[in-house]
Design a protein around this motif. Structure first.
Motif, PDB file in Angstrom:
ATOM      1  N   LEU A  61       0.894  -1.346   0.019  1.00  0.00           N
ATOM      2  CA  LEU A  61       0.169   0.091   0.032  1.00  0.00           C
ATOM      3  C   LEU A  61       0.818   1.205   0.063  1.00  0.00           C
ATOM      4  N   ALA A  62       1.956   1.316   0.698  1.00  0.00           N
ATOM      5  CA  ALA A  62       2.850   2.430   0.768  1.00  0.00           C
ATOM      6  C   ALA A  62       3.542   2.532  -0.712  1.00  0.00           C
ATOM      7  N   VAL A  63       3.837   1.541  -1.232  1.00  0.00           N
ATOM      8  CA  VAL A  63       4.445   1.581  -2.485  1.00  0.00           C
ATOM      9  C   VAL A  63       3.524   2.438  -3.483  1.00  0.00           C
ATOM     10  N   GLU A  64       2.270   1.843  -3.412  1.00  0.00           N
ATOM     11  CA  GLU A  64       1.252   2.452  -4.304  1.00  0.00           C
ATOM     12  C   GLU A  64       1.178   3.914  -4.148  1.00  0.00           C
ATOM     13  N   LEU A  82       8.608   2.637   8.599  1.00  0.00           N
ATOM     14  CA  LEU A  82       7.872   3.729   8.699  1.00  0.00           C
ATOM     15  C   LEU A  82       7.538   4.020   7.389  1.00  0.00           C
ATOM     16  N   PHE A  83       6.353   4.749   6.933  1.00  0.00           N
ATOM     17  CA  PHE A  83       6.310   5.340   5.774  1.00  0.00           C
ATOM     18  C   PHE A  83       5.744   6.777   5.967  1.00  0.00           C
ATOM     19  N   LEU A  84       6.589   7.801   5.695  1.00  0.00           N
ATOM     20  CA  LEU A  84       6.082   9.258   5.758  1.00  0.00           C
ATOM     21  C   LEU A  84       5.845   9.946   4.775  1.00  0.00           C
ATOM     22  N   VAL A  85       4.829  10.832   4.575  1.00  0.00           N
ATOM     23  CA  VAL A  85       4.520  11.481   3.412  1.00  0.00           C
ATOM     24  C   VAL A  85       4.582  12.885   3.703  1.00  0.00           C
ATOM     25  N   LEU A  86       5.626  13.896   3.020  1.00  0.00           N
ATOM     26  CA  LEU A  86       5.629  15.256   3.481  1.00  0.00           C
ATOM     27  C   LEU A  86       5.144  15.922   2.158  1.00  0.00           C
ATOM     28  N   LYS A  87       4.429  17.212   2.169  1.00  0.00           N
ATOM     29  CA  LYS A  87       4.517  18.303   1.111  1.00  0.00           C
ATOM     30  C   LYS A  87       5.504  19.156   1.167  1.00  0.00           C
ATOM     31  N   THR A  88       6.330  19.293  -0.184  1.00  0.00           N
ATOM     32  CA  THR A  88       7.243  20.489  -0.145  1.00  0.00           C
ATOM     33  C   THR A  88       6.537  21.522  -0.793  1.00  0.00           C
ATOM     34  N   LEU A  89       6.752  22.989  -0.282  1.00  0.00           N
ATOM     35  CA  LEU A  89       6.515  24.001  -0.924  1.00  0.00           C
ATOM     36  C   LEU A  89       7.535  25.021  -1.129  1.00  0.00           C
ATOM     37  N   GLU A  99       3.952  26.777  -5.204  1.00  0.00           N
ATOM     38  CA  GLU A  99       3.902  25.557  -5.633  1.00  0.00           C
ATOM     39  C   GLU A  99       4.242  24.199  -4.903  1.00  0.00           C
ATOM     40  N   THR A 100       3.709  23.139  -4.957  1.00  0.00           N
ATOM     41  CA  THR A 100       3.561  21.796  -4.132  1.00  0.00           C
ATOM     42  C   THR A 100       4.605  20.809  -4.745  1.00  0.00           C
ATOM     43  N   GLY A 101       5.313  20.151  -4.107  1.00  0.00           N
ATOM     44  CA  GLY A 101       5.582  18.708  -4.466  1.00  0.00           C
ATOM     45  C   GLY A 101       5.555  17.774  -3.302  1.00  0.00           C
ATOM     46  N   GLU A 102       6.070  16.471  -3.327  1.00  0.00           N
ATOM     47  CA  GLU A 102       5.837  15.670  -2.219  1.00  0.00           C
ATOM     48  C   GLU A 102       7.050  14.637  -2.122  1.00  0.00           C
ATOM     49  N   ILE A 103       7.407  14.500  -0.877  1.00  0.00           N
ATOM     50  CA  ILE A 103       8.400  13.643  -0.753  1.00  0.00           C
ATOM     51  C   ILE A 103       7.993  12.585   0.221  1.00  0.00           C
ATOM     52  N   ASN A 104       8.038  11.119   0.023  1.00  0.00           N
ATOM     53  CA  ASN A 104       7.614  10.053   0.689  1.00  0.00           C
ATOM     54  C   ASN A 104       8.897   9.272   1.070  1.00  0.00           C
ATOM     55  N   MET A 105       8.902   8.861   2.429  1.00  0.00           N
ATOM     56  CA  MET A 105      10.197   8.268   2.944  1.00  0.00           C
ATOM     57  C   MET A 105       9.792   6.819   3.515  1.00  0.00           C
ATOM     58  N   PHE A 106      10.470   6.063   3.042  1.00  0.00           N
ATOM     59  CA  PHE A 106      10.468   4.513   3.768  1.00  0.00           C
ATOM     60  C   PHE A 106      11.543   4.458   4.712  1.00  0.00           C
TER      61      PHE A 106
ATOM     62  N   ALA B 224      -6.035  -3.731   9.309  1.00  0.00           N
ATOM     63  CA  ALA B 224      -5.805  -2.305   9.978  1.00  0.00           C
ATOM     64  C   ALA B 224      -5.149  -1.360   8.764  1.00  0.00           C
ATOM     65  N   PRO B 225      -3.675  -1.723   8.116  1.00  0.00           N
ATOM     66  CA  PRO B 225      -3.379  -0.699   7.293  1.00  0.00           C
ATOM     67  C   PRO B 225      -4.300  -0.502   5.988  1.00  0.00           C
ATOM     68  N   PHE B 226      -5.150  -1.466   5.440  1.00  0.00           N
ATOM     69  CA  PHE B 226      -5.983  -1.169   4.464  1.00  0.00           C
ATOM     70  C   PHE B 226      -7.237  -0.380   5.006  1.00  0.00           C
ATOM     71  N   PHE B 227      -7.619  -0.436   6.046  1.00  0.00           N
ATOM     72  CA  PHE B 227      -8.569   0.763   6.212  1.00  0.00           C
ATOM     73  C   PHE B 227      -8.114   1.927   6.699  1.00  0.00           C
ATOM     74  N   ARG B 228      -6.793   2.131   7.236  1.00  0.00           N
ATOM     75  CA  ARG B 228      -6.101   3.377   7.418  1.00  0.00           C
ATOM     76  C   ARG B 228      -6.034   4.020   5.982  1.00  0.00           C
ATOM     77  N   ASP B 229      -5.833   3.156   4.877  1.00  0.00           N
ATOM     78  CA  ASP B 229      -5.553   3.803   3.573  1.00  0.00           C
ATOM     79  C   ASP B 229      -6.898   4.498   3.392  1.00  0.00           C
ATOM     80  N   VAL B 230      -8.083   3.695   3.423  1.00  0.00           N
ATOM     81  CA  VAL B 230      -9.443   4.157   3.485  1.00  0.00           C
ATOM     82  C   VAL B 230      -9.735   5.320   3.835  1.00  0.00           C
ATOM     83  N   MET B 231      -9.362   5.347   5.171  1.00  0.00           N
ATOM     84  CA  MET B 231      -9.408   6.579   6.216  1.00  0.00           C
ATOM     85  C   MET B 231      -8.779   7.563   5.678  1.00  0.00           C
TER      86      MET B 231
END
Lengths: 327, 327, 327, 327, 327
Positions: A61-64, A82-89, A99-106, B224-231
């Motif tokens: 799901l994180a990869v998607e 951990l999977f962390l999503v950040l917006k860059t501005l 303008e906005t970009g995005e950083i995903n961290m695994f 849970a991760p699947f529902f977190r995605d929906v959430m």
């Protein structure tokens, strides 16, 4: 696209003799003595990311999410990773636009994978900072999380400052005497502020969790103050953005009030101008009457007298309206 | 109406040799080796649903809700069974309107019963997805809950995108120079947004409970991760809808300001136009005066001179007002 | 710049025979019998603060904050030490403006270091109060925290009172019959109030923690009531500022309503004035008609009669409009 | 006034051979085998209620509340007894107004006393429902609480529907082309909505407590789903009322915008109309000039020509303004 | 000033043979058999209060607060003693204004000291109630707290009712056809409501604590329902005040809309009036033209015909505008 791939151990970058694509080898090189791999990707294709996902065991799901981008900032826990999503501005001066970009961290115990979408060079800055700040880098993958969040959030503060300048301009324009069309400008600024808010607000919860040391796997006592610092800057950005939004609302109301005042001023000016015409017209009407006994009509200076009368009345009215501020 | 009734086991649909109405047989077929029945109904009558309720032991209150429809989204726990209500949304291009339907789900350890009201084909899509994604379907009834929620919430995001386009159109219209009647449009959009909010907001609590694994009977760690995605998608929809609502409010204010500005512009244009008439009228009045000694009156070219004077004064005024932006 | 450095023990200042720069000696002097050093700095350079940081073992991130200033009020815990940031406020009469400064405090069990940025003499006042209130000073470093917070927060209340006066002036101006341009004034006041809010609001959490005795190292039972007192004043300031903000919003709305009313009054006055001119013009027009049989024209008193008629009609209209309140 | 007094046991009403005023006898009759008394009072005097209070041991403060009425909805626990206050609502078609009444309930383990103030027949409906639904009535006094709450809350939903219709009417009126005076109507509706809110909002907490089974003495597991159902309807009413309130605010703003647009349209129409008069007046003025040499004046058809010119110019202007939408 | 000082035991006032200033004697008299002193002070000087403070061991900070007054409502715990601050409110009919006073209460296990600032006789009422309600007074000092809070909060409800009447008046004025200047009235009412809110809102927390029995030293089970009653009235006042505030905002908006409508009506009336003048002026202009061949001019009844024409046209216009509602 792989931007950079490096192995860090004891706070320094160590040379590896495998290609930057050979993920298992990189990981093996890192594994010894608590090192870790930092792999930086830029807008990778599904296939590229697929290979990485397999090598590092990333959650489907994180990869998607990382491929699609357009996520909201969040922190997800998948097992120990951990999977962390950040917006860059960033602020584009030419367009006065954010303008906005995005950083995903695994983040795992022996790797950090950063996936960047959109412009902005925040990751180089973070990598450079870390490679020159051994005492931070030595904390392992969490130091990368800190460095990236710190640079991203510092960029928020810069954007907020740029917006502050725009708001100051709007303010000046609203309270100038010139007739300005500020409402479109204010609307656009409010849209940009909504954009910033979408980046800033959801990030507060993840940062709060890092700052309070409640992220599983990052209970590192020493890391917390650093994230509290980031949290603090984030709160500063959030509060500044709220204040700007409220000021814009007030400025908009003042703009509407200014339109009303101008309307009123115009009406007075128009009325005064009209008086300068209709009163002489009345005088002309009077001398246009056909009475047989109107002494002025026979005067040899009657005509200039009438013209002077008109002019004089107009002059008196002009002076009167000038004094009352209507002209 | 029964849309589909199937038995699933180990992630695949297994053939059954009983009629789709023979609920006890279906249930028996499913019971072996942890399979489950998924029964799909479309606007069933009270009687139809009554039979189903008896066969699967559904709670009286839940059944009442499922017949009446027009519930708000919610998750109820009746003993070991769950009852979930979802609102479905879709955008009808012809009317620029958001329509709503409803899905009720009864979930037990060996069955899922979905009751659909109103148009929309989200359930087929969910069934199709599941039957082609064995690793999800294999988790049992909860996988159906996930698949249905996921498709329903994805549809929310599509509706939000359609509304976003509408808001963009309104925005363009408000800030165009044309005289537009945007307030009815904005009002309608705000009504639709309220509609979306009524579907989205109450669903957050149930999804949060699934995502945090606190629903009794669905403590499944892997779900849970699947529902977190929906959430997450739900939160995205909620935030987008809030932003749109605020933008519409700002756009409305800008529209009102634009009306004031137009009022002002009109007043100036009218005043300038009036000046072009009343000033020549004054001149005509002057030459209509009956003084005996008015040299111009005897001139042979007096009349054309007067006409030229009127025309000239009007031309000067016209030029003057044009330059000041009043015309 | 070192403003003052002193050692306190058992509630009194004790003389030391080392220079005010000799931090280790100061600390050693204080260490005996539970004394503590209070070091007061004013806009120190990075180098100055670096020496202090080394001598007292201050945390790197806190020191960075104290040099940069422009932090938001906060309380940080670094190991056993506290780092507290306060905003100071004062009202500048000449400009009708609120100015802000900053105080950073490092608090350990045997030292307090205060770093001040911007004008304002709150620290002298606090030191003076403490040196004359033995029963408070005797509680150790926490007494300094209390004294500083108390004087800072009291200054907030004074600023709020000054703003209250400004709001009263605005109120009077809005509801006077004069045509006033209050919107710029209201906007500026709202900006100042936002400034005050930025100082007051974030300080509530640190004060709440002191007041409830949940700050590690300051669980002192006797200190809590003192901080509850500060907390109370802070809440008073926060509530007053909220009330002022709402009153200003209401006053602004009243101002806009007043503009509309004035617009209406002006329109009526203008219309009445116009009637005084156009009605006599009609009369003049009537007697300017060229009918052969108009008895008035042959009257010897026709002309004065016409003028009297005009004057009379104008007088009647004037009286009528005066009575209806249009003039 | 005693409306009805009955004893129920095992879900059915049992005949008693004592008068409806003989409270101790009623109570004794009920006591055997877990029965209970349901006593229904309508606007009892202090004395009447006093006797009841003595017989059933009701708490002094609760009794005072029940006599006075005009309480806000609440649930009080006095020892083992409950005291519940509900507001009843109904819509009076003749006045387009929402009226309110009040129900007070005293609930003990062997009695329920309902005290009704104001019109509305919800209690009969509840009693009728219970006496025909044995499986509910069998749960004892709590079943009466449920039945009363259910019928009261269902009445809220009906009132909300009636208000919805009123809002639809207002909406239609606001967006019609007619000049409407909607602001008084909107104001009244907002007052009614505030009335509904005062009934609905405070009831949520008591219902939540029943629904979560945390009311002492009513921890009945089987009762909770029933109260969750009531809770659900209550939330629906609360959300609908909020939505209506927001729609009314938006409709009001649209109404104000419509006034501005009409003002503008009127101004244009008036200006166009004025042009149809002042331009011919100018022409008349021209031919009223006294030049000796004005060829048109000698023409035998000069006069009809002038009239045609005026008429023609007016016609052209009319066509022009019609085309531009000013007339 | 000492207003009253009495000793109560077992619910009755007992005579004492010492002066009302002899605090130690009073306290000693009370100490036996669980009695308590109730000392009532009115705007005491610092010295007066100092003596009391010493005799009863009051906390320094609380005493400072009680001398200064202008505190916000709060409940403080100093060791075993309580310090409670209440705002008193009353409505002054002459000024249509809400005035505020303050009551400070010091409560120990054997004394209650009430310090009153500003007008209002709530304390006498409370004392009178208690001395006639033995079953309450017998609970000791907490009964005084209850009686004072109860009378103070009941006074809030009266003030709210008076404000309700004012709001009703404003409402009537806003929706009357008369031209009213309601914005100043609305502004003043909003200020008064803010005043009430400042008294009511902060008192909720202390009352909630008493009502839930979590005040140290007043865990008295039997006292809680009494405070829940006060809490209830307080909530009622708070909600009523919120509703009034919102109604005033809506009324203000309606007032502004009414101004716009009046502006529009005036404009129409003025335009119609102008038409009655300018159209006859055009006719006069036509007959003022100098064409040689104008048959009407030679008619012997030409002049009366022209006047009739003017009058007739004006009459038609008058009828037309009357019918369209412009006049």
């Amino acid at each position: 696209m792989i931007v950079d791939s490096a192995v860090y151990r004891h706070g320094v970058r160590i040379p590896v003799d495998c290609s930057s694509h050979d993920y298992p080898a990189l990981r093996a090189a890192a594994a010894a003595e608590g090192g870790f791999v930092w792999l930086g990707l830029y807008q990778p294709s599904g296939v590229e990311l697929g290979e990485v996902a397999e090598a590092f065991g990333l959650h489907r799901l994180a990869v998607e999410d990382a491929v699609k981008a357009h996520q909201r900032p969040k922190l997800e826990q998948y097992g120990d990773d951990l999977f962390l999503v950040l917006k860059t501005l960033w602020y584009v001066d030419e367009d006065d636009a954010v303008e906005t970009g995005e950083i995903n961290m695994f983040v795992g115990h022996d790797f950090v994978i950063t996936v960047r979408h959109g412009r902005g060079s925040q990751l180089q800055a973070a990598r450079h900072y870390l490679e020159h700040t051994e005492h931070v880098l030595t904390k392992g993958p969490v130091s990368v999380v800190y460095a990236v969040c710190d640079t991203v959030v510092d960029a928020y503060l810069e954007v907020v400052e740029d917006l502050q300048e725009d708001v100051d301009e709007v303010e000046e324009s609203v309270f100038s005497d010139a007739r300005t069309k500020d409402s479109a400008r204010i609307y656009t600024l409010k849209r940009e502020i909504a954009e910033v808010r979408r980046a800033v607000m959801p990030l507060r919860e993840p940062m709060r969790r890092f700052a309070s040391g409640t992220v599983v796997g990052v209970e590192n006592e020493e890391a917390a103050p650093f994230f509290r610092d980031v949290m603090d800057h984030l709160t500063q950005a959030a509060e500044a953005v709220d204040t700007l939004d409220q000021l814009l609302s007030t400025a908009f109301d003042a703009h509407v009030a200014a339109i009303s005042v101008q309307q009123n001023d115009d009406m007075r000016r128009i009325s005064a101008g009209a008086a300068l015409v209709v009163v002489p017209t009345l005088i002309a009407g009077v001398y246009g009457m056909n009475f047989e006994h109107m002494p002025e009509l026979q005067w040899s200076l009657g005509y200039p007298f009438a013209l002077l009368l008109m002019g004089g009345v107009a002059a008196v009215l002009f002076w009167f309206f000038k004094r009352s501020g209507w002209l």
